[in-house]
Design a protein around this motif. Structure first.
Motif, mmCIF file in Angstrom:
data_model
loop_
_atom_site.group_PDB
_atom_site.id
_atom_site.type_symbol
_atom_site.label_atom_id
_atom_site.label_comp_id
_atom_site.label_asym_id
_atom_site.label_seq_id
_atom_site.Cartn_x
_atom_site.Cartn_y
_atom_site.Cartn_z
ATOM 1 N N ALA A 52 0.834 -1.204 0.000
ATOM 2 C CA ALA A 52 0.000 0.000 0.000
ATOM 3 C C ALA A 52 0.869 1.254 0.000
ATOM 4 C CB ALA A 52 -0.931 -0.011 1.215
ATOM 5 N N GLN A 53 2.014 1.189 0.687
ATOM 6 C CA GLN A 53 2.976 2.282 0.726
ATOM 7 C C GLN A 53 4.372 1.707 0.571
ATOM 8 O OE1 GLN A 53 2.220 5.499 0.863
ATOM 9 N NE2 GLN A 53 0.005 5.113 1.035
ATOM 10 N N ASP A 109 8.231 0.757 1.179
ATOM 11 C CA ASP A 109 8.974 0.550 2.410
ATOM 12 C C ASP A 109 10.130 1.559 2.497
ATOM 13 O OD1 ASP A 109 11.109 -0.404 0.881
ATOM 14 O OD2 ASP A 109 10.697 -2.510 1.302
ATOM 15 N N LYS A 117 8.087 -1.037 -3.728
ATOM 16 C CA LYS A 117 6.637 -0.920 -3.831
ATOM 17 C C LYS A 117 5.950 -2.278 -3.751
ATOM 18 C CE LYS A 117 7.626 2.977 -6.841
ATOM 19 N NZ LYS A 117 7.589 3.489 -8.231
#
Length: 646
Positions: free
Chosen positions: A503-504, A506, A511
């Motif tokens: 989702a976001q 790291d 991704k």
């Protein structure tokens, strides 16, 4: 193909089931299991900017003892390294040759002509040893990312392959370069974007020509408004033939076969009867007749070819798959049916090309729905046509030309599925009769889309992609009810490994989950290790990885990361070359697209500088291999010797 590691150590062990007694030793101590202790993802600038591994192979015996074999990456050469060629000239391994056998010159900077040098080494075929034990390696150079002025050079510049003669240390197995020479493609009008490749059961190399030029655009473009596809083809012809009037889209999009003799002489044949598409690669099944293809791009297709005779790809029957979805869960699954496109010989199709056939000789076209015209949506080789529906009508008597020169368009007209996305590498598991296919990204045509003419595939988007497993069976019939003369016909496919989008991003800018595959591309299978090797081409991982997946224990282990921004290419699992085992592995365009990542755990500018210092951003790729894998046959022989001593 194009492009791409958190501070979590990955130490997954691949435990191979006890080897059959016939494969280990008949009495006493046996090999109980073979496992990979996986490499951690790179976390430091120096680890991220170069090939990196901490992986090991662990062999466990039935008496409780173990042996550990550390893995290392060995670089054979960079594409910018220079070698003296057979014509007496010295130039870089990655420099392409023109029709006349001369290095192709980059004149993009006035007054500073230089040879083009590819930064994109791709496929490797480490051939089986010649009678005297000599080893030869065929390698692809897919494209040049940039010219000397920094302009995109992809597809404009003719591509090339090299033949490398290798010296092998008979104690350690380490490989060194003896000679490097260019393979001559002048008899087949040059080489267009060679991507992945494979080694045949009869020890020849099968290359590829990816992203075939679009013949429709080429015919109808006007001089003041050239499509990207036509512009690339004309530039290619100017550089290769020194004559843009020799540009012909039907020269490219085929499978070249490279024959290598024991003295290092090469001969190239293009196989026109295998059809024309965006060839990622072609792989031949153990029957030495049946073959499958990766068709890279958007809205592409799955094809099968069945040769009339073993070890002869000059004559055969071509089929296209229709996919009927049975599940949308975990990457999806479905059944496969096969539509016969036609039978042809290489000579027949080449004769049609040489007579100057054009797109409009084959089809009538309409840009709007019209009675008698069939809507199709397929990859045409240029961005302007992505997602565009064409309305086509076949002209009388043009079935064979359509089947083998406009293979995807014709197959879609007949009802085959044209919605696969980024269909990349393939590998075969002979023991289990399974074919593995990499889909770099589940998206676009593979998602539900009511605007698609058929919409056979309706899957949730997974940008990190998946590897699919296809079951191969005998006794199958095509959609017309005719028997297909092959024992290796795929009747179903299901996702085997699926990546995980985050989702976001790291802390390292990734991704997708770094402990799972992302952008699977190259595939290769080791029968000895019962392991599927997977190389990544991902914009989801800042460092692309090479993975080992044991198909029996279902364990996944990372065994290599390539420099940041590079794509892992040239993957080939080699079980035995004069008693040694290897995993061939290249990387291309290091440093590319790093601006798409925003890590917080490291300084991106430091990573770029480190990559640039060694390879140059988009300047040089490297050809190499993973060293240190124990040879299974040798381990078994050692056990037998120990038993005799006792």
């Amino acid at each position: 193909m194009k492009k791409k590691g958190i501070a979590v150590a990955l130490a997954l062990s691949i435990m191979v089931p006890t080897l059959p007694p016939a494969q280990a030793s008949t009495k006493g101590v046996k090999i109980e299991s073979i496992s990979f202790s996986g490499s951690k993802a790179p976390t430091k600038v120096e680890e991220m900017s170069q090939p990196f591994t901490t992986a090991k192979v662990i062999v466990k015996y039935t008496d409780g003892t173990t042996k550990t074999f550390p893995l290392t990456y060995k670089q054979l050469f960079k594409t910018t390294d220079t070698f003296k060629m057979s014509n007496g000239e010295t130039f870089s391994a990655g420099t392409p040759m023109d029709y006349y056998g001369d290095p192709i010159t980059d004149k993009s900077v006035d007054g500073k002509p230089v040879h083009y040098v590819s930064d994109a080494p791709d496929a490797n075929s480490l051939l089986r040893p010649m009678k005297d034990g000599s080893l030869y390696l065929v390698s692809h150079y897919e494209y040049d990312s940039l010219d000397n002025a920094g302009n995109p050079a992809w597809r404009r510049v003719p591509a090339s392959m090299t033949l490398t003669k290798l010296q092998q240390n008979r104690k350690s197995g380490e490989l060194k370069v003896s000679t490097v020479d260019k393979i001559d493609f002048s008899t087949v009008n040059g080489l267009w974007v060679p991507c992945n490749g494979s080694l045949t059961p009869w020890n020849t190399h099968l290359g590829s020509e990816e992203y075939e030029p679009d013949a429709r655009s080429f015919e109808f473009d006007t001089p003041d408004k050239l499509s990207e596809s036509t512009a690339h083809l004309k530039d290619f012809a100017k550089l290769y033939f020194d004559d843009e009037n020799k540009a012909n889209p039907y020269y490219y999009g085929f499978i070249p076969e490279v024959f290598v003799s024991s003295d290092g002489m090469t001969r190239v044949v293009k196989h026109y009867s295998t059809g024309r598409r965006s060839n990622e690669m072609m792989i031949v099944m153990p029957d030495e007749r049946t073959a499958y293809f990766g068709d890279d791009g958007e809205y592409t297709m799955l094809f099968m070819y069945v040769a009339d005779k073993p070890r002869d790809l000059s004559t055969g029957t071509l089929y296209a798959a229709k996919f009927t979805q049975t599940s949308a869960e975990n990457g999806g699954a479905g059944n496969l049916e096969w539509i016969k496109l036609g039978h042809a010989t290489d000579k027949e199709i080449k004769r049609i090309i040489d007579k100057g056939i054009t797109f409009s000789d084959i089809f009538e076209v309409s840009d709007v729905p019209e009675e008698g015209f069939i809507p199709v949506k397929q990859y045409s080789g240029q961005k302007a046509n992505y997602g565009k529906v064409e309305y086509l009508k076949l002209k009388p008597g043009m079935e064979k030309a359509a089947a083998f020169l406009e293979t995807r368009r014709y197959a879609a007209m007949l009802g085959a599925t044209s919605e696969f996305n980024k269909m990349e590498g393939l590998a075969v598991n002979a023991k289990d009769k399974k074919l593995y296919v990499a889909i770099s990204e589940i998206g676009k045509g593979m998602e539900k889309n009511d605007q698609d003419p058929t919409d056979h595939i309706q899957l949730p988007k997974v940008k990190a992609g998946a590897v699919y497993e296809l079951s191969l069976k005998p006794g199958q019939k095509n959609t017309d009810g005719q028997p297909m003369n092959s024992g290796y016909v795929a009747d179903s496919m299901k996702a085997l490994l699926v990546g995980e989008d985050l989702a976001q991003p790291d802390a390292y800018g990734n991704k997708a989950n770094v402990n799972k595959i992302a952008g699977p591309d190259n595939l290769s299978f080791s029968e000895d290790y019962r392991t599927l090797f997977i190389g990544e081409d991902s914009s989801q991982h800042i460092n692309n990885f090479v993975w080992a997946y044991n198909v029996e224990t279902k364990q996944l282990s990372r065994i290599l990361s390539v420099p940041a921004g590079a794509e892992a290419t040239g993957l080939q699992a080699v079980d035995n070359r004069n008693g040694f085992s290897y995993v061939m592995s290249n990387f291309q365009h290091p440093g590319d697209e790093l601006d798409n990542f925003a890590p917080t755990a490291v300084n991106m500018e430091d990573v770029k500088k480190a990559v640039d210092a060694t390879y140059g951003i988009n300047q040089a790729g490297a050809v190499g291999y993973i060293h240190g894998l124990p040879n299974i046959q040798k381990l078994q022989e050692e056990l037998k010797k120990q038993k005799k001593k006792k």
